[in-house]
Design an enzyme around this catalytic site. Structure first.
Site, mmCIF file in Angstrom:
data_model
loop_
_atom_site.group_PDB
_atom_site.id
_atom_site.type_symbol
_atom_site.label_atom_id
_atom_site.label_comp_id
_atom_site.label_asym_id
_atom_site.label_seq_id
_atom_site.Cartn_x
_atom_site.Cartn_y
_atom_site.Cartn_z
ATOM 1 C CG ASP A 1 -1.724 7.744 0.661
ATOM 2 O OD1 ASP A 1 -0.644 8.146 0.205
ATOM 3 O OD2 ASP A 1 -2.826 8.042 0.175
ATOM 4 C CG ASP B 1 -1.711 1.206 1.431
ATOM 5 O OD1 ASP B 1 -2.301 1.667 0.444
ATOM 6 O OD2 ASP B 1 -1.751 1.732 2.563
#
Length: 237
Positions: free
Chosen positions: A11, A9
């Protein structure tokens, strides 16, 4: 390590911030953002509207890129990415941020070439010079039908596509790193021999703790960037 796929991922995982909120804050859009956030507008449409506001203010895509270059990335995480890439791991990103933001940050830190794929919400700069942001899955024309994920992106479906495209050469080992609620669906696609690295006390970790019996992969929680880098390097060595 050849045969290992590491999926990040972005953020609050690869970087310790949220790229959308970073741009909104750094470029003085907080008040308008908060006003529109109270409406029923989707997140992608909201960020596209923020880019329109910047365009109306005379800000260019290069101005936005300069803002993104200031996004901090922990040096140990950057070093771990380079080490994993050098060791032969296939590095990928699945993120609910967007193409322009992610690529700008990775390019600034000399990491863009380490990733074979970046699956995220697409962007373009139109002929007027305005940065546009679009959903990865169009909720109307291409609904993914997953009730675990937001309407614009099912990360589990992306993992399924990875697995299907690699099936001819045998299944590889997956390491998945994430923090959010939408990282739970892809975690369910992992099997014994795979690894999931959830950020402790974030939504993915909470969902894993509440559904331990559904998780087949080995679980390695992390709290800060030093711990993330250390665990990742241990797993790929």
């Amino acid at each position: 390590m050849t045969g290992t796929v590491v999926v990040f991922d972005f953020d609050r995982t690869l970087i310790d911030d949220d790229t959308d909120r970073w741009v909104v804050t750094e470029m003085g859009l907080t008040q308008l953002f908060n006003e529109l956030r109270r409406s029923t507008i989707t997140w992608n449409s909201l960020m596209d509207r923020m880019m329109m506001e910047l365009h109306l203010q005379g800000k260019t895509s290069e101005d936005i890129k300069e803002c993104l270059k200031r996004t901090p990335m922990h040096p140990q995480v950057a070093a771990a990415i380079k080490s994993a890439h050098a060791s032969g791991c296939d590095l990928k990103i699945i993120s609910d941020a967007n193409q322009f933001f992610i690529e700008s940050i990775l390019e600034c830190h000399g990491l863009l070439g380490c990733f074979s794929q970046i699956i995220t919400n697409p962007t373009s700069v139109d002929r007027d010079g305005r940065l546009r942001i679009f959903p990865y899955h169009d909720p109307v024309s291409s609904s993914h039908g997953c009730d675990l994920c937001p309407s614009n992106m099912c990360k589990g479906q992306v993992i399924d596509q990875f697995l299907a495209s690699a099936s001819e050469n045998g299944r590889k080992r997956y390491i998945y790193l994430g923090d959010g609620r939408n990282d739970f669906c892809p975690t369910l696609k992992l099997v014994e021999g795979d690894h999931v690295m959830p950020r402790k006390d974030y939504p993915l970790w909470d969902r894993i703790c509440s559904n331990r019996m559904l998780i087949k992969a080995d679980i390695h929680k992390w709290s800060d960037r030093e711990e993330l880098a250390k665990i990742l390097l241990q797993l790929i060595q």
